[in-house]
Design a protein around this motif. Structure first.
Motif, PDB file in Angstrom:
ATOM      1  N   UNK A  40      -2.009  15.490  -0.925  1.00 40.27           N
ATOM      2  CA  UNK A  40      -1.092  14.761  -0.947  1.00 40.27           C
ATOM      3  C   UNK A  40      -0.609  14.108   0.589  1.00 40.27           C
ATOM      4  N   UNK A  41      -0.384  15.103   1.441  1.00 37.29           N
ATOM      5  CA  UNK A  41      -0.307  14.435   2.907  1.00 37.29           C
ATOM      6  C   UNK A  41      -1.524  14.078   3.527  1.00 37.29           C
ATOM      7  N   UNK A  42      -2.467  14.307   3.184  1.00 41.17           N
ATOM      8  CA  UNK A  42      -3.804  13.783   3.438  1.00 41.17           C
ATOM      9  C   UNK A  42      -4.075  12.495   3.007  1.00 41.17           C
ATOM     10  N   UNK A  43      -3.703  12.192   1.860  1.00 44.60           N
ATOM     11  CA  UNK A  43      -3.884  11.186   1.316  1.00 44.60           C
ATOM     12  C   UNK A  43      -3.151   9.990   1.848  1.00 44.60           C
ATOM     13  N   UNK A  44      -1.803  10.167   2.229  1.00 40.19           N
ATOM     14  CA  UNK A  44      -1.132   9.152   2.996  1.00 40.19           C
ATOM     15  C   UNK A  44      -0.976   9.257   4.366  1.00 40.19           C
ATOM     16  N   UNK A  45      -1.819  10.155   5.144  1.00 45.74           N
ATOM     17  CA  UNK A  45      -1.722  10.360   6.334  1.00 45.74           C
ATOM     18  C   UNK A  45      -2.307   9.036   7.010  1.00 45.74           C
ATOM     19  N   UNK A  96      10.979   3.693   2.719  1.00 43.90           N
ATOM     20  CA  UNK A  96      11.621   4.335   1.468  1.00 43.90           C
ATOM     21  C   UNK A  96      10.370   4.839   0.498  1.00 43.90           C
ATOM     22  N   UNK A  97       9.438   4.252   0.419  1.00 42.04           N
ATOM     23  CA  UNK A  97       8.227   4.711  -0.312  1.00 42.04           C
ATOM     24  C   UNK A  97       7.852   6.220   0.054  1.00 42.04           C
ATOM     25  N   UNK A  98       7.854   6.248   1.506  1.00 38.82           N
ATOM     26  CA  UNK A  98       7.405   7.494   2.262  1.00 38.82           C
ATOM     27  C   UNK A  98       8.359   8.776   1.934  1.00 38.82           C
ATOM     28  N   UNK A 157       9.356  14.086  -0.443  1.00 42.70           N
ATOM     29  CA  UNK A 157      10.416  14.654  -1.314  1.00 42.70           C
ATOM     30  C   UNK A 157       9.423  15.289  -2.274  1.00 42.70           C
ATOM     31  N   UNK A 158       8.771  14.431  -2.868  1.00 42.24           N
ATOM     32  CA  UNK A 158       7.822  14.954  -3.993  1.00 42.24           C
ATOM     33  C   UNK A 158       6.906  15.891  -3.582  1.00 42.24           C
ATOM     34  N   UNK A 159       6.362  15.511  -2.279  1.00 41.76           N
ATOM     35  CA  UNK A 159       5.207  16.665  -1.913  1.00 41.76           C
ATOM     36  C   UNK A 159       6.063  17.809  -1.468  1.00 41.76           C
ATOM     37  N   UNK A 160       7.100  17.817  -0.944  1.00 41.21           N
ATOM     38  CA  UNK A 160       7.676  19.200  -0.604  1.00 41.21           C
ATOM     39  C   UNK A 160       7.931  19.918  -2.024  1.00 41.21           C
ATOM     40  N   UNK A 161       8.111  19.516  -3.105  1.00 46.93           N
ATOM     41  CA  UNK A 161       8.498  19.998  -4.389  1.00 46.93           C
ATOM     42  C   UNK A 161       7.230  20.636  -5.006  1.00 46.93           C
ATOM     43  N   UNK A 166       0.806  -1.304   0.006  1.00 44.54           N
ATOM     44  CA  UNK A 166       0.006  -0.040   0.027  1.00 44.54           C
ATOM     45  C   UNK A 166       0.970   1.380  -0.133  1.00 44.54           C
ATOM     46  N   UNK A 167       2.071   1.246   0.575  1.00 47.24           N
ATOM     47  CA  UNK A 167       2.834   2.435   0.612  1.00 47.24           C
ATOM     48  C   UNK A 167       3.601   2.395  -0.869  1.00 47.24           C
ATOM     49  N   UNK A 168       3.730   1.475  -1.475  1.00 42.33           N
ATOM     50  CA  UNK A 168       4.255   1.557  -3.082  1.00 42.33           C
ATOM     51  C   UNK A 168       3.170   2.210  -3.985  1.00 42.33           C
ATOM     52  N   UNK A 169       2.037   1.548  -3.607  1.00 38.45           N
ATOM     53  CA  UNK A 169       0.853   2.127  -4.292  1.00 38.45           C
ATOM     54  C   UNK A 169       0.772   3.821  -4.138  1.00 38.45           C
ATOM     55  N   UNK A 170       0.992   4.190  -2.914  1.00 37.80           N
ATOM     56  CA  UNK A 170       0.856   5.678  -2.816  1.00 37.80           C
ATOM     57  C   UNK A 170       2.202   6.338  -3.369  1.00 37.80           C
ATOM     58  N   UNK A 171       3.040   5.651  -3.475  1.00 33.47           N
ATOM     59  CA  UNK A 171       4.412   6.198  -4.020  1.00 33.47           C
ATOM     60  C   UNK A 171       4.228   6.469  -5.425  1.00 33.47           C
ATOM     61  N   UNK A 172       3.528   5.432  -6.196  1.00 32.29           N
ATOM     62  CA  UNK A 172       3.314   5.592  -7.647  1.00 32.29           C
ATOM     63  C   UNK A 172       2.196   6.457  -7.814  1.00 32.29           C
ATOM     64  N   UNK A 173       1.352   6.734  -7.007  1.00 29.92           N
ATOM     65  CA  UNK A 173       0.106   7.590  -7.205  1.00 29.92           C
ATOM     66  C   UNK A 173       0.697   8.928  -7.181  1.00 29.92           C
ATOM     67  N   UNK A 174       1.766   9.121  -6.185  1.00 33.95           N
ATOM     68  CA  UNK A 174       2.037  10.457  -6.135  1.00 33.95           C
ATOM     69  C   UNK A 174       3.352  11.065  -6.752  1.00 33.95           C
TER      70      UNK A 174
END
Length: 307
Positions: free
Chosen positions: A237-242, A216-218, A223-227, A118-126
């Motif tokens: 983005x933060x809400x999706x993964x919180x 690692x996924x997070x 890093x992507x979210x900060x950019x 699920x962490x990998x899935x969120x990594x791909x989505x974001x």
């Protein structure tokens, strides 16, 4: 060996959570209520994911698998624990104890794998939004889900095999409400170093690998979210993964305390409190956390209520 013949005939006694008579009934009602809420909450998640086409997405399919794991994860341990509040001696057969031990770890390791996926899935989505549907389609989602289940059940064969071969005779009271590695090793007549190392390594390996993969996924997600230039985009983005990150911290934190720590004497009353948290509280909170933090899920609930 004589020890093996005696082992086949032995019955264990689960001491459970020792309290006075009045508290026993109160705790029975409390844990029974939590167990029912856990079953209802996770069953609702499964039914919503199956019945709503808007939720036929990898994230919700993994969530449905996680809810299915949680239902069995609690069912393996809680009913037997509830018996301990009603009977003075809560007996469990040798076979029943190690069946509980096997399925408990199988479901736990399946959950570790699902949380990592699920962490990998969120990594791909974001982090890979343009390639997401190519990298995480329904076929890949099904394969990853199946691998989580297969790995969980196959990997648990190692600790169950080495621990069940230990000689058990004489002392048969397990100072816990479930059959777990530490309490079983405590009542074994012989403490084999190779057995303890093998069981510790196999359990620790799954925890560390899945937790590291999730971290690692997070890190990439952070890093992507900060950019992201807009503050609203960052909040989304933060809400999706919180929600997922909250579950990861709760589950892995408790599991790593229990199974990745120096050998030695650890107070069983504290271990039992931690075990209550990750076997009862976390499975109850999972559907609440995911549903309360997800707009699509809330919309699906409203749609069901309206019809």
């Amino acid at each position: 060996m004589p020890g093996e013949n005696q082992t086949k005939m032995i019955e264990f006694i689960l001491r459970g959570i020792a309290t006075n008579g009045g508290a026993q009934i109160a705790l029975f009602m409390l844990f029974l209520g939590l167990y029912i809420l856990t079953l209802v909450g996770n069953a609702m998640v499964i039914m919503l994911v199956r019945s709503n086409t808007s939720l036929h997405k990898p994230m919700y399919i993994f969530l449905g698998n996680l809810s299915f794991v949680e239902i069995w994860y609690t069912t393996i341990t809680v009913p037997k624990m509830l018996c301990g509040f009603l009977y003075k001696d809560n007996y469990i057969s040798f076979t029943g104890c190690f069946l509980q031990y096997f399925f408990f770890f199988s479901m736990g390791q399946t959950e570790c794998c699902l949380l990592a996926v699920m962490g990998y899935d969120r990594y791909l989505a974001i982090c890979q939004p343009l390639r997401y549907h190519m990298l995480m389609n329904s076929r890949i989602c099904s394969i990853l889900s199946a691998l989580c289940w297969i790995n969980g059940f196959l990997w648990s064969v190692v600790p169950i095999t080495v621990v069940s071969r230990l000689p058990f005779y004489g002392e048969n009271e397990i100072d816990h409400f479930l059959c777990d590695t530490g309490p079983l090793l405590e009542i074994s007549c012989v403490r084999y170093f190779a057995t303890e190392v093998t069981s510790a390594v196999t359990i620790s390996f799954v925890l560390l690998v899945t937790f590291s993969f999730t971290c690692i996924s997070y890190i990439f997600i952070l890093v992507t979210t900060i950019r992201i230039p807009s503050s609203s985009g960052r909040r989304k983005a933060f809400s999706t993964c919180a929600a997922h990150l909250t579950v990861v911290i709760m589950f892995f934190g408790c599991a790593m305390y229990m199974y990745i720590r120096p050998s030695g004497h650890h107070p069983f009353y504290f271990d039992k409190s931690v075990a209550v948290f990750y076997t009862i509280v976390t499975p109850l909170l999972n559907p609440i956390i995911y549903s309360m933090r997800n707009k699509e899920f809330i919309q699906a609930v409203k749609k069901v209520i309206k019809h």
